[in-house]
Design a protein around this motif. Structure first.
Motif, PDB file in Angstrom:
ATOM      1  N   VAL A   1       4.618   7.757  -4.049  1.00 27.07           N
ATOM      2  CA  VAL A   1       3.602   7.587  -3.007  1.00 27.07           C
ATOM      3  C   VAL A   1       3.101   6.149  -2.948  1.00 27.07           C
ATOM      4  O   VAL A   1       2.978   5.559  -1.870  1.00 27.07           O
ATOM      5  N   ALA A   2       2.817   5.572  -4.116  1.00 25.72           N
ATOM      6  CA  ALA A   2       2.257   4.219  -4.156  1.00 25.72           C
ATOM      7  C   ALA A   2       3.223   3.173  -3.610  1.00 25.72           C
ATOM      8  O   ALA A   2       2.803   2.078  -3.222  1.00 25.72           O
TER       9      ALA A   2
ATOM     10  N   PRO B   1       3.004  17.078  -6.158  1.00 25.52           N
ATOM     11  CA  PRO B   1       3.601  17.008  -7.506  1.00 25.52           C
ATOM     12  C   PRO B   1       5.051  16.525  -7.506  1.00 25.52           C
ATOM     13  O   PRO B   1       5.524  15.993  -8.515  1.00 25.52           O
ATOM     14  N   TYR B   2       5.750  16.711  -6.385  1.00 27.91           N
ATOM     15  CA  TYR B   2       7.146  16.285  -6.306  1.00 27.91           C
ATOM     16  C   TYR B   2       7.284  14.857  -5.776  1.00 27.91           C
ATOM     17  O   TYR B   2       8.397  14.366  -5.594  1.00 27.91           O
TER      18      TYR B   2
ATOM     19  N   LEU C   1       8.369  10.626   2.530  1.00 26.93           N
ATOM     20  CA  LEU C   1       7.118   9.882   2.652  1.00 26.93           C
ATOM     21  C   LEU C   1       7.174   8.847   3.772  1.00 26.93           C
ATOM     22  O   LEU C   1       6.182   8.629   4.475  1.00 26.93           O
ATOM     23  N   ARG C   2       8.326   8.216   3.952  1.00 29.11           N
ATOM     24  CA  ARG C   2       8.449   7.247   5.045  1.00 29.11           C
ATOM     25  C   ARG C   2       8.309   7.941   6.397  1.00 29.11           C
ATOM     26  O   ARG C   2       7.663   7.422   7.315  1.00 29.11           O
TER      27      ARG C   2
ATOM     28  N   ASN D   1      -4.387   7.702  -2.057  1.00 31.98           N
ATOM     29  CA  ASN D   1      -3.867   8.353  -3.248  1.00 31.98           C
ATOM     30  C   ASN D   1      -4.221   9.836  -3.153  1.00 31.98           C
ATOM     31  O   ASN D   1      -4.781  10.284  -2.148  1.00 31.98           O
ATOM     32  N   ARG D   2      -3.893  10.588  -4.179  1.00 32.48           N
ATOM     33  CA  ARG D   2      -4.102  12.040  -4.080  1.00 32.48           C
ATOM     34  C   ARG D   2      -5.572  12.385  -3.859  1.00 32.48           C
ATOM     35  O   ARG D   2      -5.909  13.262  -3.056  1.00 32.48           O
ATOM     36  N   GLU D   3      -6.455  11.696  -4.565  1.00 35.72           N
ATOM     37  CA  GLU D   3      -7.882  11.990  -4.445  1.00 35.72           C
ATOM     38  C   GLU D   3      -8.403  11.676  -3.048  1.00 35.72           C
ATOM     39  O   GLU D   3      -9.101  12.498  -2.434  1.00 35.72           O
ATOM     40  N   THR D   4      -8.063  10.504  -2.523  1.00 36.19           N
ATOM     41  CA  THR D   4      -8.554  10.140  -1.193  1.00 36.19           C
ATOM     42  C   THR D   4      -7.917  11.016  -0.116  1.00 36.19           C
ATOM     43  O   THR D   4      -8.554  11.338   0.885  1.00 36.19           O
TER      44      THR D   4
END
Length: 242
Positions: free
Chosen positions: A139-140, A133-134, A97-98, A149-152
């Motif tokens: 993420v936060a 999912p992994y 993620l980084r 977030n996942r939705e955005t």
């Protein structure tokens, strides 16, 4: 021993199949767009152009059949499984993620967001959504959750996809390559192309405004130098799919 980038690269026949399937989809989307544009304009359908698109779709479908014969799903599955990391934990997710955040911020730091840069951002977001999912619970900690977030992320990827469809649609308006078309139909295609271009520019503005909000939030927490090469080409010179 192959490095990670090489190990994860899809075989050429698979990439070719993906591209040809994209060609079929582009023709289908173009036909739907033309029909909708004509309805909005209150004009008749450009029969000659739609016949040309239909022939292009038939040819692309045949290429899909031929390319599919060169792909072994079982072999592809084995290659993908071999490329998976031996272990995956919170630290692995955070590192991924980084790296993604740095690439994302680098694109946003560009002086101008070109069509190609927006397309690259879409691919980055889609890659992220595939493995979301992994990444749950991590993420936060890396991205500002109120903006990312996942939705955005899903919504932004869809809007970027719609913009990409406009870019592809514009590449398929080639009345000069269709000498059999009447003058009236050529003029009609010019009007339809203008409708598509206005839609594209409207979607671009909305995307840039939204990405600017994300840029401000990310910059509040990190300083990023643009180390990722950002595309500067024009989308109309690009082929249909990624």
């Amino acid at each position: 021993e192959e490095d990670a980038a090489t190990a994860l690269r899809l075989p050429k026949p698979v990439r070719q199949l993906y591209t040809t399937v994209g060609d079929v989809r582009s023709c289908q989307l173009q036909k739907a767009f033309v029909v909708l544009a004509c309805k909005d304009l209150g004009s008749p359908l450009p029969a000659g152009y739609l016949q040309w698109l239909q022939q292009k779709e038939i040819e692309a479908t045949e290429r899909v059949r031929e390319k599919a014969k060169q792909v072994s799903i079982l072999k592809l599955r084995d290659e993908i499984l071999r490329s998976l990391p031996a272990a995956w934990d919170k630290e692995s997710a955070a590192n991924y993620l980084r790296e993604t955040k740095t690439r994302f911020a680098a694109y946003l730091a560009a002086v101008a967001l070109t069509d190609d840069a927006l397309h690259d951002i879409r691919k980055l977001l889609k890659d992220l959504l595939y493995v979301w999912p992994y990444l749950e619970g991590v993420v936060a900690e890396i991205f500002p959750p109120q903006f990312f977030n996942r939705e955005t992320c899903q919504q932004l990827a869809e809007k970027l996809g719609s913009f990409q469809d406009c870019c592809v649609a514009l590449t398929l308006f080639h009345p000069d390559l269709l000498p059999e078309l009447s003058v009236e139909e050529r003029q009609q295609l010019v009007l339809i192309r203008e409708v598509c271009n206005r839609r594209k520019e409207g979607e671009r503005k909305a995307l840039v405004d939204r990405l600017q909000l994300l840029k401000n939030e990310i910059r509040a927490n990190m300083q990023v130098q643009t180390t990722v090469p950002v595309s500067t080409g024009n989308a109309e010179e690009r082929s249909t799919q990624e």
